[in-house]
Structure formats: C-alpha cells, structure tokens
Design a protein around this motif. Structure first.
Motif, PDB file in Angstrom:
ATOM      1  N   VAL A 432     -29.515  39.196  18.499  1.00  0.00           N
ATOM      2  CA  VAL A 432     -29.981  38.792  19.919  1.00  0.00           C
ATOM      3  C   VAL A 432     -30.481  39.597  20.721  1.00  0.00           C
ATOM      4  CG1 VAL A 432     -29.081  37.924  22.052  1.00  0.00           C
ATOM      5  CG2 VAL A 432     -28.052  36.756  19.987  1.00  0.00           C
ATOM      6  N   ASP A 433     -30.032  41.172  20.545  1.00  0.00           N
ATOM      7  CA  ASP A 433     -30.885  42.067  21.264  1.00  0.00           C
ATOM      8  C   ASP A 433     -32.226  42.263  20.641  1.00  0.00           C
ATOM      9  OD1 ASP A 433     -28.442  42.549  22.548  1.00  0.00           O
ATOM     10  OD2 ASP A 433     -27.685  44.341  21.333  1.00  0.00           O
ATOM     11  N   ALA A 434     -32.373  42.180  19.372  1.00  0.00           N
ATOM     12  CA  ALA A 434     -33.897  42.498  18.889  1.00  0.00           C
ATOM     13  C   ALA A 434     -34.731  41.255  19.422  1.00  0.00           C
ATOM     14  CB  ALA A 434     -33.735  42.405  17.205  1.00  0.00           C
ATOM     15  N   ALA A 435     -34.167  40.181  19.321  1.00  0.00           N
ATOM     16  CA  ALA A 435     -34.785  38.726  19.595  1.00  0.00           C
ATOM     17  C   ALA A 435     -35.262  39.013  21.272  1.00  0.00           C
ATOM     18  CB  ALA A 435     -33.993  37.610  19.472  1.00  0.00           C
ATOM     19  N   THR A 436     -34.454  39.216  22.134  1.00  0.00           N
ATOM     20  CA  THR A 436     -34.769  39.622  23.362  1.00  0.00           C
ATOM     21  C   THR A 436     -35.921  40.642  23.528  1.00  0.00           C
ATOM     22  OG1 THR A 436     -32.435  39.109  24.038  1.00  0.00           O
ATOM     23  CG2 THR A 436     -33.777  40.128  25.551  1.00  0.00           C
ATOM     24  N   ARG A 437     -35.941  41.822  23.002  1.00  0.00           N
ATOM     25  CA  ARG A 437     -37.009  42.744  23.115  1.00  0.00           C
ATOM     26  C   ARG A 437     -38.160  42.106  22.577  1.00  0.00           C
ATOM     27  NH1 ARG A 437     -39.291  46.191  25.982  1.00  0.00           N
ATOM     28  NH2 ARG A 437     -40.035  47.990  24.790  1.00  0.00           N
ATOM     29  N   SER A 438     -38.078  41.175  21.503  1.00  0.00           N
ATOM     30  CA  SER A 438     -39.196  40.959  20.859  1.00  0.00           C
ATOM     31  C   SER A 438     -40.078  39.957  21.910  1.00  0.00           C
ATOM     32  CB  SER A 438     -39.047  40.034  19.492  1.00  0.00           C
ATOM     33  OG  SER A 438     -38.479  40.676  18.402  1.00  0.00           O
ATOM     34  N   VAL A 439     -39.225  39.118  22.428  1.00  0.00           N
ATOM     35  CA  VAL A 439     -39.926  38.214  23.552  1.00  0.00           C
ATOM     36  C   VAL A 439     -40.537  38.912  24.546  1.00  0.00           C
ATOM     37  CG1 VAL A 439     -39.359  36.831  25.236  1.00  0.00           C
ATOM     38  CG2 VAL A 439     -38.395  36.308  23.418  1.00  0.00           C
ATOM     39  N   GLU A 440     -39.782  39.997  25.205  1.00  0.00           N
ATOM     40  CA  GLU A 440     -40.499  41.049  26.224  1.00  0.00           C
ATOM     41  C   GLU A 440     -41.768  41.646  25.706  1.00  0.00           C
ATOM     42  OE1 GLU A 440     -37.458  44.092  26.887  1.00  0.00           O
ATOM     43  OE2 GLU A 440     -35.988  42.486  28.042  1.00  0.00           O
ATOM     44  N   ILE A 441     -41.768  42.080  24.342  1.00  0.00           N
ATOM     45  CA  ILE A 441     -43.118  42.909  23.788  1.00  0.00           C
ATOM     46  C   ILE A 441     -44.139  41.771  23.579  1.00  0.00           C
ATOM     47  CG2 ILE A 441     -43.959  44.009  22.047  1.00  0.00           C
ATOM     48  CD1 ILE A 441     -41.256  45.120  21.414  1.00  0.00           C
ATOM     49  N   GLN A 454     -48.959  31.992  20.046  1.00  0.00           N
ATOM     50  CA  GLN A 454     -48.013  31.509  18.919  1.00  0.00           C
ATOM     51  C   GLN A 454     -47.005  32.740  18.512  1.00  0.00           C
ATOM     52  OE1 GLN A 454     -48.274  28.607  17.192  1.00  0.00           O
ATOM     53  NE2 GLN A 454     -46.063  29.329  16.482  1.00  0.00           N
ATOM     54  N   ARG A 455     -47.357  33.918  18.835  1.00  0.00           N
ATOM     55  CA  ARG A 455     -46.487  34.994  18.714  1.00  0.00           C
ATOM     56  C   ARG A 455     -45.466  34.841  19.662  1.00  0.00           C
ATOM     57  NH1 ARG A 455     -46.832  40.379  16.764  1.00  0.00           N
ATOM     58  NH2 ARG A 455     -48.320  39.506  15.291  1.00  0.00           N
ATOM     59  N   VAL A 456     -45.713  34.609  21.031  1.00  0.00           N
ATOM     60  CA  VAL A 456     -44.852  34.341  22.259  1.00  0.00           C
ATOM     61  C   VAL A 456     -43.985  33.191  21.821  1.00  0.00           C
ATOM     62  CG1 VAL A 456     -44.668  33.797  24.605  1.00  0.00           C
ATOM     63  CG2 VAL A 456     -46.533  35.301  23.716  1.00  0.00           C
ATOM     64  N   LEU A 457     -44.368  32.230  21.360  1.00  0.00           N
ATOM     65  CA  LEU A 457     -43.572  31.040  20.953  1.00  0.00           C
ATOM     66  C   LEU A 457     -42.555  31.157  19.938  1.00  0.00           C
ATOM     67  CD1 LEU A 457     -46.231  28.245  21.276  1.00  0.00           C
ATOM     68  CD2 LEU A 457     -44.627  28.759  22.975  1.00  0.00           C
ATOM     69  N   ASP A 458     -43.047  32.077  18.938  1.00  0.00           N
ATOM     70  CA  ASP A 458     -41.974  32.242  17.914  1.00  0.00           C
ATOM     71  C   ASP A 458     -41.089  33.104  18.480  1.00  0.00           C
ATOM     72  OD1 ASP A 458     -43.653  30.722  16.174  1.00  0.00           O
ATOM     73  OD2 ASP A 458     -44.684  32.736  15.464  1.00  0.00           O
ATOM     74  N   THR A 459     -41.189  34.274  19.168  1.00  0.00           N
ATOM     75  CA  THR A 459     -40.218  35.081  19.714  1.00  0.00           C
ATOM     76  C   THR A 459     -39.323  34.347  20.382  1.00  0.00           C
ATOM     77  OG1 THR A 459     -41.547  35.887  21.354  1.00  0.00           O
ATOM     78  CG2 THR A 459     -41.658  37.390  19.178  1.00  0.00           C
ATOM     79  N   GLN A 460     -39.611  33.487  21.328  1.00  0.00           N
ATOM     80  CA  GLN A 460     -38.714  33.004  22.400  1.00  0.00           C
ATOM     81  C   GLN A 460     -37.986  31.757  21.451  1.00  0.00           C
ATOM     82  OE1 GLN A 460     -41.388  31.089  25.351  1.00  0.00           O
ATOM     83  NE2 GLN A 460     -41.315  32.881  26.529  1.00  0.00           N
ATOM     84  N   ARG A 461     -38.486  31.174  20.664  1.00  0.00           N
ATOM     85  CA  ARG A 461     -38.017  30.203  19.806  1.00  0.00           C
ATOM     86  C   ARG A 461     -36.889  31.015  18.829  1.00  0.00           C
ATOM     87  NH1 ARG A 461     -41.548  28.475  17.018  1.00  0.00           N
ATOM     88  NH2 ARG A 461     -42.282  26.897  18.274  1.00  0.00           N
ATOM     89  N   SER A 462     -36.973  32.050  18.353  1.00  0.00           N
ATOM     90  CA  SER A 462     -36.049  32.784  17.720  1.00  0.00           C
ATOM     91  C   SER A 462     -34.880  33.390  18.665  1.00  0.00           C
ATOM     92  CB  SER A 462     -36.746  34.004  16.995  1.00  0.00           C
ATOM     93  OG  SER A 462     -37.522  33.694  16.067  1.00  0.00           O
ATOM     94  N   LYS A 463     -35.376  33.712  19.849  1.00  0.00           N
ATOM     95  CA  LYS A 463     -34.327  34.144  20.843  1.00  0.00           C
ATOM     96  C   LYS A 463     -33.318  33.047  21.161  1.00  0.00           C
ATOM     97  CE  LYS A 463     -33.414  35.800  25.594  1.00  0.00           C
ATOM     98  NZ  LYS A 463     -34.216  35.853  26.990  1.00  0.00           N
ATOM     99  N   VAL A 464     -33.806  31.788  21.239  1.00  0.00           N
ATOM    100  CA  VAL A 464     -33.035  30.833  21.847  1.00  0.00           C
ATOM    101  C   VAL A 464     -32.041  30.336  20.682  1.00  0.00           C
ATOM    102  CG1 VAL A 464     -33.085  28.152  22.220  1.00  0.00           C
ATOM    103  CG2 VAL A 464     -34.913  29.477  23.326  1.00  0.00           C
ATOM    104  N   GLN A 465     -32.564  30.431  19.359  1.00  0.00           N
ATOM    105  CA  GLN A 465     -31.822  30.027  18.169  1.00  0.00           C
ATOM    106  C   GLN A 465     -30.739  31.262  17.971  1.00  0.00           C
ATOM    107  OE1 GLN A 465     -34.264  29.835  15.070  1.00  0.00           O
ATOM    108  NE2 GLN A 465     -35.108  27.416  15.690  1.00  0.00           N
ATOM    109  N   ALA A 466     -31.020  32.533  18.288  1.00  0.00           N
ATOM    110  CA  ALA A 466     -30.219  33.606  18.139  1.00  0.00           C
ATOM    111  C   ALA A 466     -29.078  33.658  19.236  1.00  0.00           C
ATOM    112  CB  ALA A 466     -30.801  34.831  18.135  1.00  0.00           C
ATOM    113  N   GLN A 467     -29.464  33.292  20.254  1.00  0.00           N
ATOM    114  CA  GLN A 467     -28.580  33.106  21.510  1.00  0.00           C
ATOM    115  C   GLN A 467     -27.386  32.147  21.095  1.00  0.00           C
ATOM    116  OE1 GLN A 467     -30.944  33.172  24.824  1.00  0.00           O
ATOM    117  NE2 GLN A 467     -30.336  35.099  25.377  1.00  0.00           N
TER     118      GLN A 467
END
Length: 532
Positions: A432-441, A454-467
C-alpha cells in the motif's frame, strides 16, 4: 382394645423386619454392566507454531478473551448476546430438562408405588342372589382408607445405573450449553470484525473516489486546453464509476452484517444501529496469544466434554439393559382401616358395625410380602437389547475420538491461518505504501507531460486494490484470532456462577409450574460441566 393393640404391634414388627431385610439386600447388592473408563485418545505434545514469539506457552487466557481486543462496543455486544440469544436459551432449557430427568431417575431408587387411597360406598344386594338369607342386611355402607406401597429392590443396580446415566446426561446438556456459548461468542466477534472491516473499506472507497474525482478534473482541464485527447477523460470517468460501483455492494454487505448481528442478539434488523454507534475502526490485534498446551483441549473444549458425557451416559445404559437378565425382587405392602355398617343377625354375630368405628384399632388391616419375577422366556429380546446398547456405546466411543481429532485439526488450522495472515498484513502494508507513492509520482509526471494518463490510471487502480486487500486481510487476522479462541474452547468459563436463563423466562416458568429449586443458580449441574 387389647386385640387392637396386638394388631398394631404385629404390623410394626412386620415393618421392622421388612426394613431390616431391605438394608441387608442393599448392602449385598451390586451394579451389573461395565464401569465407565475414559478411552485413550492420541494427543499432540505441542502446537506446530511452538517457538513463534506471537504465541505464548503459558496457561491459555480464554475466559474473557474478547476483552483483549480493547473494544467496549464488542464487550457490550458479547454480554447482550449471552443474555438474549434464543438458541442459548433453548440450550439452557435443555439443562433444566436434564435436571428434571435426573430427578425422575433418582426417585426410582425409592418405592415406586406409594398410593394413599380410600372409598366410601353405599351397597345394595339382590335378594334373589343364590344363597341369600333373610338374616343378611342387603343394604349397607362401607368406608376404607389405606396406603399401598411397592418397591422393586435395586439388587442388580438397574436404578443406580439409570441415575449414573442421568448425571452424565446433565453433564452433556451443560457442556452443550457451554459449546454454544463458545460458538456464539466467536460468532459475535467475527460478525463485529466483519462489520468494522466493511466500514473501513467503505471509507477507503470514499477516499479513492475523492482522489479519482480530482484526477478526472485534471484530465478535463488538460483536454479543454488541448493538451490531451478525450480518451484520458473517458478513462478517468470509467475508473471513477467502477470505484463508486463498489460502494453499494459494500453497503449491502454492511447491512447484512448488522442484520446477522441483530439475530445473534435476539433483536430485529435495525435495532443494533444505536448499539454500534458511528462507524469504527477494526480492533487492534494483541501482540501475543497464550494458547496453552494441546492436552488441555480434552478438559476445556465443551464439545469434547459433551461427547464424553454422552458416551458415559450410554455406558451406564448397558447396565440398565443387563439388569433385565436377572430376577426382580419387589417389596409390597398395604396398611389401612376398613369398616362397614352391614348387620348379621344369624347365630354368632350380634349385629353390624358402625361407620364411625373406622378410626378404631379394630378396623386396622394390613398385608405385606416379597414379590419375585424373572423374564426367562424372552426369546433373545433382552440380550439383543444389551447388544443394541453396547453398539450405541461403541458408536459414541468412535465419535468421541473423532471429536478429539477434529478439535486438534481445527486448532492447528486456526493457528496457522492467524499467524500467516499476520505475515500477509505486513507485506500488504508495504504494498500500500508503494502504491500510494506510485500514484503521487504518476500524477506529477502526468501534469508535466512525462507520462500518459494510462500510467496514472494503472497506479490508482493498483492503490485501490492494495488498500482494499490490506483492510480485508486486517479483518481476517482478527477473524482468524476468534477462530483460534473458539478452537481452544474459550469463553464458556465466564458463565460459571450465573443463571442459564434470564430472569423473565425463569419467572414465567415458575409461575406456570412448580420447579422447586431447579431454576436456581445453585441447582445441580453435575460437576458444573467439568469432569476429571
């Protein structure tokens, strides 16, 4: 008067001889059938998780294990479930039934027939009967009062074995209550943790909706500025819609969890909302858990105790069946007063008695003796009944051993799931920490034109799933912990010294039926459900 005194003395002598004979018979009596011996069962020497710092080897802390979660709302819910749960009330009523049945079995140890009877009758005889004499008074009254008693002697231990079986049945009913108490407590904790987990997942979904709404706004601004195509806006809108779509599903599951909790508490749906209050957090997991040693399961788990009690009760019934192979001895007697006003004027009979003489010594009559019975022509019915009881006993022996094996398996499964899910949470938290940082970057790079949407969408989707996965797993840790405590047989000890039924039910039953002292807390519970 002297004759009446002599008759009373003779009756007293007969009574003394009967009592003496009874004492001698009981002193020489025996109980047929096998004596119960607990069968040997395989027991693990230690849990497979031994050595893990999260498990303590000391005595298991199980009596009020839910308090270790430090959640006052959960404490209140468990207390209310123990007071209001309908299934638990039924289990408590089975204990009262077992107490009453034990009373019946105990009563059979004493004279089975004790009947006080009497009659007052006016009689008229036909003057045309054979051998009727004019000197006989054909119209007369009779009165009598007598006490009849019969006592089948327990020479072969038939009634003692029945009492023994009744005691074990009471143990089984008590252990059954305890087993339901263990299950109920664990189920309340499980549903409560599920409920709080769903609330947290809803909070996470709302937070991600807010983040994705901002992403959609950025995409629209860039699109209107001509920096990106409409594709970015459509993709942002689709991700936001999918996240919002998960919320009704979570809301439905939350409502179902609350309804399930209401049923456990004996309430209607919706009545638990005030008890729960505002949405809360998942309770904290204790740093360590004291699980004791495997050998304690035989004594502590109520389902094992219930299985043993049913087995021992059936063992005693073998003796009850075997007693029918032997003769029965019964003491019987009758003592009473009888009088009639019939008059006889023939020679030797100066006249009739008066009904007022009923209470005089001359009206005393009595009889007594010993009866004998033996079912010698039963065509194998008795022996086959013994075999039936023995086969039932052996079935329960096998069931008892299987219960012990299943208890060990359930405990091992729960401990493994608890320990592994805690490890899983640690890794998921890192994710979750890594996914949150990925969204910010990704958002920074997208604004600067260094990355596509698409990169933004992928990171946000991964963060939602991880959380969401992290929160679900955090709830699973506590659910697995409650399964550990359930598998260890924890929670029933808290009812010792308390009533099995609420005051309202006991009051209604006491008003309807004379229960004597069986409704009280101090009534017999056969060793309080625990046997060495």
């Amino acid at each position: 008067m002297k004759d009446a005194t002599r008759r009373v003395t003779e009756a007293a002598n007969v009574l003394r001889i009967t009592v003496l004979g009874l004492v001698l018979v009981f002193m020489g009596g025996c109980a047929v059938g096998p004596n119960y011996v607990r069968p040997e069962v395989p027991v693990m020497k230690e849990w497979s998780g031994k050595g893990d710092t999260r498990l303590k080897d000391g005595p298991a802390e199980l009596a009020v294990w839910w308090k270790r979660l430090n959640d006052p709302v959960l404490d209140r819910l468990v207390e209310m479930a123990r007071e209001r749960n309908p299934s638990l009330h039924v289990a408590g009523l089975r204990i009262l039934e077992a107490r009453a049945r034990l009373g019946i079995a105990t009563g059979n140890m004493f004279p089975q027939l004790q009947q006080l009877k009497g009659n007052l009758a006016d009689n008229g005889l036909s003057k045309h009967n054979a051998n009727t004499s004019p000197a006989v008074d054909t119209y007369y009254a009779t009165a009598s009062v007598a006490l009849d008693a019969a006592w089948e002697l327990d020479f072969w231990g038939k009634f003692r074995r029945a009492v023994e079986s009744g005691v074990w049945d009471l143990d089984a009913a008590t252990a059954g209550y305890d087993d339901l108490l263990v299950t109920l407590t664990a189920e309340v904790a499980r549903v409560y943790v599920t409920l709080r987990t769903l609330e947290e997942r809803l909070d996470i979904a709302r937070e991600n909706v807010a983040v994705q709404e901002r992403s959609l706004q950025i995409a629209r601004a860039l699109y209107e500025g001509g920096d990106v195509t409409e594709l970015d806006v459509a993709q942002a809108r689709a991700l936001l819609a999918n996240t919002r779509a998960s919320m009704p599903r979570l809301d439905a599951q939350l409502r179902q969890a609350k309804n399930g909790l209401a049923a456990l508490l004996g309430m209607l749906p919706g009545e638990v909302d005030d008890l729960l209050g505002a949405p809360g957090r998942i309770p904290e997991v204790p740093a360590d858990v004291a699980v004791g040693v495997p050998a304690e399961l035989l004594r502590r788990r109520p389902d094992i105790r219930a299985a043993e009690a049913r087995m021992a009760a059936q063992c005693a019934l073998i003796g009850v069946a075997q007693s029918d192979l032997y003769p029965r001895l019964t003491l019987f007697g009758n003592i009473g007063l009888s009088a009639s006003n019939a008059a006889l004027t023939i020679a030797g009979y100066p006249g009739g008695s008066n009904l007022g003489d009923l209470m005089s010594g001359d009206s005393l009559q009595y009889s007594g003796g010993v009866g004998f019975g033996w079912d010698i022509f039963n065509y194998g019915r008795i022996k086959n009944n013994v075999r039936v009881q023995d086969a039932r006993f052996q079935q329960l022996v096998v069931s008892y051993k299987d219960t012990v094996l299943q208890a060990a398996r359930e405990t091992e499964d729960a401990l493994s799931a608890f320990l592994r899910s805690r490890e899983e949470v640690a890794f998921l938290a890192q994710g979750v920490d890594a996914a949150t940082r990925s969204v910010e970057i990704s958002m920074i790079q997208y604004r600067e034109g260094l990355a596509d949407f698409q990169r933004v969408l992928d990171t946000q989707r991964s963060k939602v799933q991880a959380q969401d996965l992290l929160t679900s797993t955090q709830g699973s840790v506590l659910i697995n912990l409650s399964a550990v405590y359930k598998a260890l047989g924890g929670g029933w000890e808290a009812r010792v010294g308390k009533d099995f039924l609420p005051e309202e039910i006991r009051r209604v039953m006491d008003e309807r039926t004379d229960w004597g002292g069986l409704l009280e807390t101090g009534a017999p519970v056969a060793g309080d459900g625990v046997r060495e």
